[in-house]
Design an enzyme around this catalytic site. Structure first.
Site, PDB file in Angstrom:
ATOM      1  N   LYS A 292       0.828  -1.205   0.000  1.00 55.03           N
ATOM      2  CA  LYS A 292       0.000   0.000   0.000  1.00 55.03           C
ATOM      3  C   LYS A 292       0.858   1.248   0.000  1.00 55.03           C
ATOM      4  O   LYS A 292       1.505   1.574   0.982  1.00 55.03           O
ATOM      5  CB  LYS A 292      -0.928   0.056   1.221  1.00 55.03           C
ATOM      6  CG  LYS A 292      -1.988   1.160   1.020  1.00 55.03           C
ATOM      7  CD  LYS A 292      -2.628   1.628   2.290  1.00 55.03           C
ATOM      8  CE  LYS A 292      -1.862   2.716   3.003  1.00 55.03           C
ATOM      9  NZ  LYS A 292      -1.738   3.991   2.252  1.00 55.03           N
TER      10      LYS A 292
ATOM     11  N   GLU B 220       9.983   0.916  10.537  1.00 53.48           N
ATOM     12  CA  GLU B 220      11.021   1.919  10.304  1.00 53.48           C
ATOM     13  C   GLU B 220      10.346   3.272  10.498  1.00 53.48           C
ATOM     14  O   GLU B 220       9.537   3.685   9.675  1.00 53.48           O
ATOM     15  CB  GLU B 220      11.582   1.733   8.884  1.00 53.48           C
ATOM     16  CG  GLU B 220      12.982   2.239   8.747  1.00 53.48           C
ATOM     17  CD  GLU B 220      13.009   3.639   8.204  1.00 53.48           C
ATOM     18  OE1 GLU B 220      12.827   4.574   9.030  1.00 53.48           O
ATOM     19  OE2 GLU B 220      13.190   3.799   7.001  1.00 53.48           O
TER      20      GLU B 220
ATOM     21  N   CYS C 160      13.559  10.317   7.309  1.00 55.09           N
ATOM     22  CA  CYS C 160      13.481   9.810   8.679  1.00 55.09           C
ATOM     23  C   CYS C 160      14.824   9.978   9.385  1.00 55.09           C
ATOM     24  O   CYS C 160      14.872  10.082  10.595  1.00 55.09           O
ATOM     25  CB  CYS C 160      13.052   8.354   8.661  1.00 55.09           C
ATOM     26  SG  CYS C 160      13.912   7.401   7.417  1.00 55.09           S
TER      27      CYS C 160
ATOM     28  N   GLU D  98       9.947  15.176  16.021  1.00 52.32           N
ATOM     29  CA  GLU D  98      10.346  15.139  14.613  1.00 52.32           C
ATOM     30  C   GLU D  98       9.550  16.189  13.833  1.00 52.32           C
ATOM     31  O   GLU D  98       8.321  16.211  13.869  1.00 52.32           O
ATOM     32  CB  GLU D  98      10.071  13.744  14.039  1.00 52.32           C
ATOM     33  CG  GLU D  98      10.456  13.634  12.573  1.00 52.32           C
ATOM     34  CD  GLU D  98      10.325  12.211  12.037  1.00 52.32           C
ATOM     35  OE1 GLU D  98       9.219  11.643  12.130  1.00 52.32           O
ATOM     36  OE2 GLU D  98      11.323  11.673  11.531  1.00 52.32           O
TER      37      GLU D  98
HETATM   38  P1  NAI Z   1       1.845   8.153   8.431  1.00 54.12           P
HETATM   39  O1  NAI Z   1       2.642   7.310   9.345  1.00 54.12           O
HETATM   40  O2  NAI Z   1       0.421   8.441   8.811  1.00 54.12           O
HETATM   41  O3  NAI Z   1       1.808   7.482   6.962  1.00 54.12           O
HETATM   42  C1  NAI Z   1       2.713   6.529   6.464  1.00 54.12           C
HETATM   43  C2  NAI Z   1       1.946   5.386   5.811  1.00 54.12           C
HETATM   44  O4  NAI Z   1       1.127   4.772   6.790  1.00 54.12           O
HETATM   45  C3  NAI Z   1       0.989   5.800   4.694  1.00 54.12           C
HETATM   46  O5  NAI Z   1       0.957   4.801   3.707  1.00 54.12           O
HETATM   47  C4  NAI Z   1      -0.339   5.863   5.402  1.00 54.12           C
HETATM   48  O6  NAI Z   1      -1.434   5.679   4.528  1.00 54.12           O
HETATM   49  C5  NAI Z   1      -0.220   4.716   6.369  1.00 54.12           C
HETATM   50  N1  NAI Z   1      -1.092   4.808   7.544  1.00 54.12           N
HETATM   51  C6  NAI Z   1      -1.549   5.926   8.175  1.00 54.12           C
HETATM   52  N2  NAI Z   1      -2.343   5.588   9.215  1.00 54.12           N
HETATM   53  C7  NAI Z   1      -2.395   4.242   9.242  1.00 54.12           C
HETATM   54  C8  NAI Z   1      -3.055   3.303  10.087  1.00 54.12           C
HETATM   55  N3  NAI Z   1      -3.823   3.692  11.098  1.00 54.12           N
HETATM   56  N4  NAI Z   1      -2.869   1.980   9.843  1.00 54.12           N
HETATM   57  C9  NAI Z   1      -2.086   1.565   8.830  1.00 54.12           C
HETATM   58  N5  NAI Z   1      -1.452   2.410   7.994  1.00 54.12           N
HETATM   59  C10 NAI Z   1      -1.596   3.734   8.197  1.00 54.12           C
HETATM   60  O7  NAI Z   1       2.628   9.497   8.218  1.00 54.12           O
HETATM   61  P2  NAI Z   1       2.047  10.921   7.706  1.00 54.12           P
HETATM   62  O8  NAI Z   1       0.765  11.196   8.406  1.00 54.12           O
HETATM   63  O9  NAI Z   1       2.060  10.934   6.248  1.00 54.12           O
HETATM   64  O10 NAI Z   1       3.168  11.904   8.226  1.00 54.12           O
HETATM   65  C11 NAI Z   1       3.175  12.333   9.595  1.00 54.12           C
HETATM   66  C12 NAI Z   1       4.565  12.335  10.147  1.00 54.12           C
HETATM   67  O11 NAI Z   1       5.099  11.015  10.132  1.00 54.12           O
HETATM   68  C13 NAI Z   1       5.597  13.126   9.371  1.00 54.12           C
HETATM   69  O12 NAI Z   1       5.551  14.493   9.672  1.00 54.12           O
HETATM   70  C14 NAI Z   1       6.868  12.488   9.820  1.00 54.12           C
HETATM   71  O13 NAI Z   1       7.237  13.004  11.082  1.00 54.12           O
HETATM   72  C15 NAI Z   1       6.506  11.040   9.983  1.00 54.12           C
HETATM   73  N6  NAI Z   1       6.887  10.246   8.789  1.00 54.12           N
HETATM   74  C16 NAI Z   1       8.017   9.472   8.855  1.00 54.12           C
HETATM   75  C17 NAI Z   1       8.435   8.780   7.736  1.00 54.12           C
HETATM   76  C18 NAI Z   1       9.652   7.930   7.766  1.00 54.12           C
HETATM   77  O14 NAI Z   1      10.286   7.754   6.736  1.00 54.12           O
HETATM   78  N7  NAI Z   1      10.008   7.321   8.884  1.00 54.12           N
HETATM   79  C19 NAI Z   1       7.746   8.872   6.467  1.00 54.12           C
HETATM   80  C20 NAI Z   1       6.533   9.659   6.508  1.00 54.12           C
HETATM   81  C21 NAI Z   1       6.153  10.321   7.644  1.00 54.12           C
END
Ligand code: NAI
Ligand code: MG
Length: 508
Positions: free
Chosen positions: A200, A276, A310, A409
């Site tokens: 996904k 991660e 990240c 972050e």
């Molecule tokens: P997120 O963690 O919500 O999204 C990442 C992925 O998880 C997307 O595919 C999203 O659709 C999915 N997701 C979201 N909620 C979910 C749930 N309840 N169950 C299963 N999958 C779910 O991150 P978001 O909201 O895009 O960004 C928020 C913050 O997260 C950013 O500001 C950053 O701090 C952090 N982040 C960290 C990343 C990394 O590479 N470690 C990448 C993206 C965001």
């Protein structure tokens, strides 16, 4: 319904990209077929440089995930995939790399339009790294070995060996910061080890994964081996994490959602989990470092990919003695970066990915000011833009350890600079975080460098460099930056399980 707007905006857009965005992106891949969401719903992705709608993709949810998991289960247990030899699997992965490489420009444009990153960067970094990553794991397909075990059963001859078998049906949930590269990190190793996948992509950036899906059949993957379900995290993502017939979930994204994934995995079927997550990585510059190199490195550490990494070096520790020398150089680097739409080849930094991230980063900027930190440069959207999610490279000084901007972050081009006096002090401060993804040390003193590398609590430590990656080098977190290592041989652990076989050879 939103209409794609980019057709007229950028002159150099590849014809394949136009066609894809113009309609094919409305279907996702389940069981080798291109299908709409069962609900018929779609979601819109936006061009972050213009804030205009870019494309429509299916808004898949639980029903679609169910279908995809059934397809992945079937492909795992019957049909062509389990009969393919490791060599054939390796060749399919290698072929996929070739097919992507031949479309580098097309994929780079999809990344830029969807994510906002400079096209010049997507061309030389994202897509070549994807190709390299698949090639690396193509090689592993024929090297996933078990062992023979010298057991000590009294009076009896026994032959004991292990087999490394696939974990099974794996759900992979990926973020938007390096859309195709994150797909590659997850898919390459899973396929090399013989698993089947429900992938996904992030709702902000689903296009390159869908386009990759179009190449799977030609590469040689049977239907159902890789299923790509687009949709929101709360619906499609959550359905994967809680699915009773998914054997493993791999997630990259926020620490907050990492907690949810683990809970869902525990509450459903104890599926394996690898995470991660976020970071707040310390980047430590000692007085004996090459300060030109360190200043350029500190800028790259936080501003590469607009700070949406990240492992971004978001806490810059500078030895007091050279603070006044290093900071002007860092600020000069920050102010020289050319900001503009990613499709403009002269842009060195594009917009943030989405309105949500733009608001989030801006709220951190306000919080920093309110708590008394000083903005040395940057601090918001540059004046020349009245639309687009652009944020100027920002340096905060006068930061206190309890401030929100130093603890949480930000995931934007915002660095906090903090002076320090000695190695012990900076080690304690560097480790004073719930995260532990990466760290860096700049010094000419080899003893000090290795001492810090040993004592920093982080999954990666860079010495006199930053943001170095290779498909062969493991990457992952300590503490709440997650667990499990992607890339390298280490990732095989996440996608295989060991079976021990005992054979009675009779008495001596
Ligand atoms: P997120 O963690 O919500 O999204 C990442 C992925 O998880 C997307 O595919 C999203 O659709 C999915 N997701 C979201 N909620 C979910 C749930 N309840 N169950 C299963 N999958 C779910 O991150 P978001 O909201 O895009 O960004 C928020 C913050 O997260 C950013 O500001 C950053 O701090 C952090 N982040 C960290 C990343 C990394 O590479 N470690 C990448 C993206 C965001
Ligand atoms: Mg979220």
């Amino acid at each position: 319904m939103a209409q794609p707007s980019m057709q007229s905006s950028y002159p150099g857009v590849h014809s394949e990209v136009r066609q894809f965005i113009g309609g094919r992106s409305r279907r996702m891949l389940i069981d080798g077929k291109w299908v709409e969401a069962a609900s018929g719903k779609t979601l819109t992705t936006y061009d972050p440089a213009t804030e205009e709608p870019l494309a429509e993709v299916p808004a898949g949810d639980k029903e679609d995930v169910d279908r995809a998991v059934r397809a992945a289960r079937k492909a795992l247990e019957s049909g062509a995939w389990p009969r393919m030899t490791p060599s054939e699997r390796g060749r399919a992965i290698w072929k996929l790399a070739d097919l992507i490489e031949a479309r580098t420009e097309e994929f780079a444009q999809l990344e830029t339009l969807d994510n906002g990153k400079p096209l010049a960067v997507a061309r030389v970094a994202d897509i070549p790294l994807v190709v390299d990553h698949f090639r690396y794991y193509a090689g592993w397909a024929t090297k996933v070995e078990g062992a023979t075990i010298p057991v000590s059963t009294p009076g009896q001859r026994v032959f004991t060996y292990t087999r490394r078998e696939p974990v099974g049906v794996v759900g992979q949930i990926i973020p938007w910061n390096f859309p195709l590269l994150m797909a590659a990190w997850k898919l390459g190793v899973a396929l090399a080890c013989g698993n089947t996948v429900v992938l996904k992509p992030a709702e902000q950036t689903p296009l390159s994964a869908l386009r990759l899906g179009e190449l799977l059949e030609e590469a040689g993957f049977p239907p159902g081996v890789v299923n790509i379900v687009t949709g929101y995290g709360e619906t499609a993502g959550a359905a994967i994490a809680s699915h009773p017939d998914v054997d493993k979930v791999a997630f990259t994204g926020s620490t907050e959602v990492g907690h949810l994934i683990m809970q869902a995995a525990g509450a459903s079927n104890l599926k394996r989990v690898s995470l991660e997550l976020g970071g707040k990585s310390p980047n430590i510059v000692f007085a004996d470092a090459d300060l030109d190199q360190a200043a350029a490195g500190a800028a790259n550490a936080i501003f590469f990919n607009h700070g949406q990494c990240c492992c971004a070096g978001s806490r810059l520790f500078v030895e007091q003695k050279v603070y006044d020398k290093l900071m002007p150089r860092l600020i000069e680097h920050s102010e020289k970066i050319k900001i503009g739409p990613g499709m403009d080849l002269t842009s060195e930094m594009g917009p943030l990915v989405s309105s949500e991230q733009f608001q989030r980063v801006n709220s951190f900027l306000s919080a920093g000011r309110k708590e008394g930190a000083k903005v040395a440069t940057g601090g918001g959207r540059p004046k020349q833009f009245d639309k687009g999610y652009f944020v100027a490279p920002t340096v905060f000084t006068d930061v206190k350890p309890e401030m929100k901007i130093i603890r949480e972050e930000i995931f934007g081009p915002v660095v906090c600079a903090i002076p320090f006096k000695d190695p012990d002090e900076v080690l304690a401060a560097g480790n004073d975080t719930t995260y532990g993804l990466a760290a860096a040390v700049w010094t000419r003193d080899i003893n000090k460098a290795h001492r810090l590398a040993e004592n920093l609590k982080a999954g990666t430590v860079w010495i006199n460099c930053y943001n170095m990656f290779d498909a062969a080098a493991p990457f992952g977190g300590y503490k709440q930056s997650g667990f499990g290592r992607e890339m390298g041989k280490a990732a095989l652990e996440l996608y295989t399980q060991i079976k021990t076989v005992w054979v009675d050879l009779g008495a001596y």
